[in-house]
Design a protein around this motif. Structure first.
Motif, PDB file in Angstrom:
ATOM      1  N   ALA A 132      -4.031   1.553   6.700  1.00  0.00           N
ATOM      2  CA  ALA A 132      -3.640   2.847   6.149  1.00  0.00           C
ATOM      3  C   ALA A 132      -2.711   3.594   7.105  1.00  0.00           C
ATOM      4  N   LEU A 162      -5.775  -1.631  -0.879  1.00  0.00           N
ATOM      5  CA  LEU A 162      -6.161  -1.412   0.509  1.00  0.00           C
ATOM      6  C   LEU A 162      -7.364  -2.267   0.886  1.00  0.00           C
ATOM      7  N   TRP A 215      -4.243   5.424  -8.716  1.00  0.00           N
ATOM      8  CA  TRP A 215      -5.022   5.671  -7.509  1.00  0.00           C
ATOM      9  C   TRP A 215      -6.047   4.543  -7.313  1.00  0.00           C
ATOM     10  N   GLY A 263      -4.364   1.596  -5.800  1.00  0.00           N
ATOM     11  CA  GLY A 263      -4.204   1.758  -4.364  1.00  0.00           C
ATOM     12  C   GLY A 263      -5.472   1.458  -3.592  1.00  0.00           C
ATOM     13  N   MET A 264      -6.599   1.889  -4.113  1.00  0.00           N
ATOM     14  CA  MET A 264      -7.873   1.636  -3.441  1.00  0.00           C
ATOM     15  C   MET A 264      -8.141   0.140  -3.339  1.00  0.00           C
ATOM     16  N   MET A 300       0.831  -1.202   0.000  1.00  0.00           N
ATOM     17  CA  MET A 300       0.000   0.000   0.000  1.00  0.00           C
ATOM     18  C   MET A 300       0.865   1.249   0.000  1.00  0.00           C
ATOM     19  N   HIS A 315      -7.843   7.126   0.236  1.00  0.00           N
ATOM     20  CA  HIS A 315      -8.019   5.696   0.005  1.00  0.00           C
ATOM     21  C   HIS A 315      -8.732   5.030   1.174  1.00  0.00           C
ATOM     22  N   ASP A 358       0.895   4.100  -3.152  1.00  0.00           N
ATOM     23  CA  ASP A 358       0.562   5.510  -2.936  1.00  0.00           C
ATOM     24  C   ASP A 358       1.785   6.413  -3.076  1.00  0.00           C
ATOM     25  N   ALA A 416     -12.028   2.936   0.443  1.00  0.00           N
ATOM     26  CA  ALA A 416     -12.005   1.493   0.693  1.00  0.00           C
ATOM     27  C   ALA A 416     -13.000   1.058   1.750  1.00  0.00           C
TER      28      ALA A 416
END
Length: 526
Positions: free
Chosen positions: A379, A339, A332, A335-336, A129, A170, A133, A174
């Motif tokens: 996160a 996560l 992006w 990344g979502m 993660m 994110h 990002d 998420a």
């Protein structure tokens, strides 16, 4: 049987299988086969992921390493995918790697190995993660550099600030409802494929002729600027495909939210790896043809991103900003989804009481039906990990390599345990048959070798700034998790029993439809 009944029957079978694995159904199964593939494919990302790690590919062999390093590594990645798909089909549960490790390892070592793999896999998602990002943040800064004609050059603190903002975004995204997340995968797939087509069409059409390379240059030019011997340097170029085409276990962690999981999980794993390695190879070939022959200027350009430099040289400022905007958006999205998958690992490990704060993390939000606490936890730790970037310009490389090393430790352990642990393996619908053992051997040998390779520094004779901190961080994760396990009186060895059954009474009766129930009830009343 009509379609609704088929769906209902599939849902029952999934819930029944999960119960046999020891868990009650807590998530909503809103992911179909294509949506699960979409999530895995988006996590890979292909074009945007290549853009994030191209800086770690070019110095280790130039265009030859870009093309043939990718191809060679991809062959091994397919064997890993096959071995993982077979395990995922047999036992599709959110616990994934650490659950399999417990089930297949010898009784003497299964608890400590399951504990260790659970922590290593969690660390892999924290690092993964963070690396995704960080890639998005650097790409945003590259766009700012292009938009200001090179006047803006981001500091490390500014990159970290953008990174922190992205992580908060994110965490919010998420935490959405599973049904919304599942439907978004169609949009994500479309944008990823559109970006792929844009790059492979625009570069050949728009690149000035003086930047065109001959086939001989594109496929055979080997330029090693790393300082390592050529053979070892070529192997180090594997970091790009290994980091890009990773996350083989992501579909497994989402399996408790997927319909017909024993077939959907292996389908998602195999289709993602085959499609992504093929598309990635095509992208690398196109880049090799249109990168020009001054590779040092591409690497050292003030833009800070080799991919952005290549696109800028081809289509100019305006065109680059348009393409780069889609590059940022799609990364992006990666990344979502990453996560989301990682939070399910945290949730599952907490369900088995292995993580600190497990009572807090083992929680499903009643409105969204998603593990919001696990999302925030992952996160937050990713935010803390990226502070390593302040140790030097190459220190952040450790986050990229750490994600691969931790993943490979997590993958290879259950694959090996299946064959040497002495436990019975009951295959699922996806079964390799006689090929299972040789594929597992090749995949395991590749991963063990690459774990060692990725612990080496980026350059020989490293300083404190150029050192590869992967060994420090991964070693720290292993050491701390084992210390926690063996800690006197309070350690995990005194209370961790492996995967915890959350359902005691399993319904093993054959599925009965409502009409059959009504028929039986009417007979009883006669």
């Amino acid at each position: 049987m009509d379609q609704a009944a088929k769906v209902e029957r599939g849902a029952f079978n999934d819930e029944d299988l999960l119960a046999r694995l020891g868990y009650k159904q807590e998530f909503k199964r809103d992911f179909g086969r294509l949506e699960l593939f979409g999530l895995c494919f988006t996590i890979v990302g292909v074009v945007q992921s290549i853009a994030a790690v191209l800086l770690y590919s070019i110095p280790y062999g130039g265009t030859c390493a870009m093309v043939w390093g990718w191809f060679t590594c991809s062959c091994f990645l397919i064997t890993v995918a096959l071995a993982m798909a077979e395990l995922g089909s047999a036992a599709p549960t959110a616990g994934g790697l650490y659950y399999w490790t417990f089930q297949f390892s010898s009784p003497r070592y299964r608890k400590v190995l399951s504990w260790l793999i659970g922590y290593v896999n969690t660390a892999a998602y924290i690092a993964g993660m963070a690396s995704v990002d960080w890639g998005v943040a650097t790409q945003i800064m590259a766009a700012a550099n292009i938009g200001t004609d090179g006047q803006f050059v981001a500091t490390n603190a500014q990159v970290y600030g953008v990174y922190a903002a992205l992580m908060v975004m994110h965490a919010i995204a998420a935490s959405m409802a599973t049904k919304i997340i599942a439907r978004l995968q169609y949009v994500y797939m479309f944008l990823n494929l559109a970006l792929f087509l844009a790059v492979i069409i625009v570069l050949p059409v728009s690149t000035p002729s003086n930047l065109h390379n001959t086939p001989s240059y594109a496929f055979t030019h080997f330029e090693n600027t790393s300082g390592w011997p050529n053979g070892f340097s070529f192997i180090l170029s594997f970091l790009a495909p290994a980091w890009t085409v990773a996350g083989f276990d992501t579909s497994v962690h989402i399996s408790e939210e997927a319909r017909n999981a024993p077939t959907a999980v292996p389908f998602a794993i195999m289709s993602t790896v085959l499609v992504s390695t093929t598309l990635g190879w095509i992208v690398n070939i196109v880049l090799a043809f249109y990168i020009g022959d001054d590779l040092a200027s591409v690497i050292g350009n003030p833009i800070g991103q080799p991919m952005a430099t290549i696109v800028f040289n081809s289509v100019g400022k305006a065109g680059t900003l348009v393409i780069w905007a889609f590059m940022i958006i799609t990364l992006w999205m990666t990344g979502m989804d990453y996560l989301i998958a990682g939070s399910r690992q945290v949730f599952a490990f907490s369900r088995d009481n292995a993580l600190p704060l497990s009572r807090l993390l083992y929680n499903i939000n009643p409105q969204t039906k998603t593990p919001v606490h696990a999302v925030i936890f992952l996160a937050t730790l990713s935010l803390l990990l990226a502070l390593i970037s302040f140790a030097g310009p190459l220190a952040i490389t450790a986050v990229f390599t750490m994600s691969v090393v931790c993943q490979y430790i997590g993958f290879v352990t259950p694959i090996v345990a299946r064959w040497v642990g002495g436990s019975k393996f009951t295959p699922g619908p996806f079964n390799l048959g006689l090929l299972s053992a040789p594929i597992a051997f090749i995949a395991s040998a590749y991963m063990i070798f690459m774990i060692v390779v990725f612990l080496f520094p980026a350059v020989p004779d490293p300083t404190s700034e150029s050192m590869n901190y992967t060994i420090v961080v991964v070693g720290g994760v292993v050491a701390l998790s084992l210390c926690y396990y063996f800690f006197p009186r309070y350690g995990g060895r005194y209370w961790f029993t492996g995967p915890v059954e959350t359902i005691r009474e399993l319904e093993t009766a054959e599925y009965v439809t409502d009409d059959e129930k009504d028929s039986k009830n009417s007979k009883r009343t006669e």
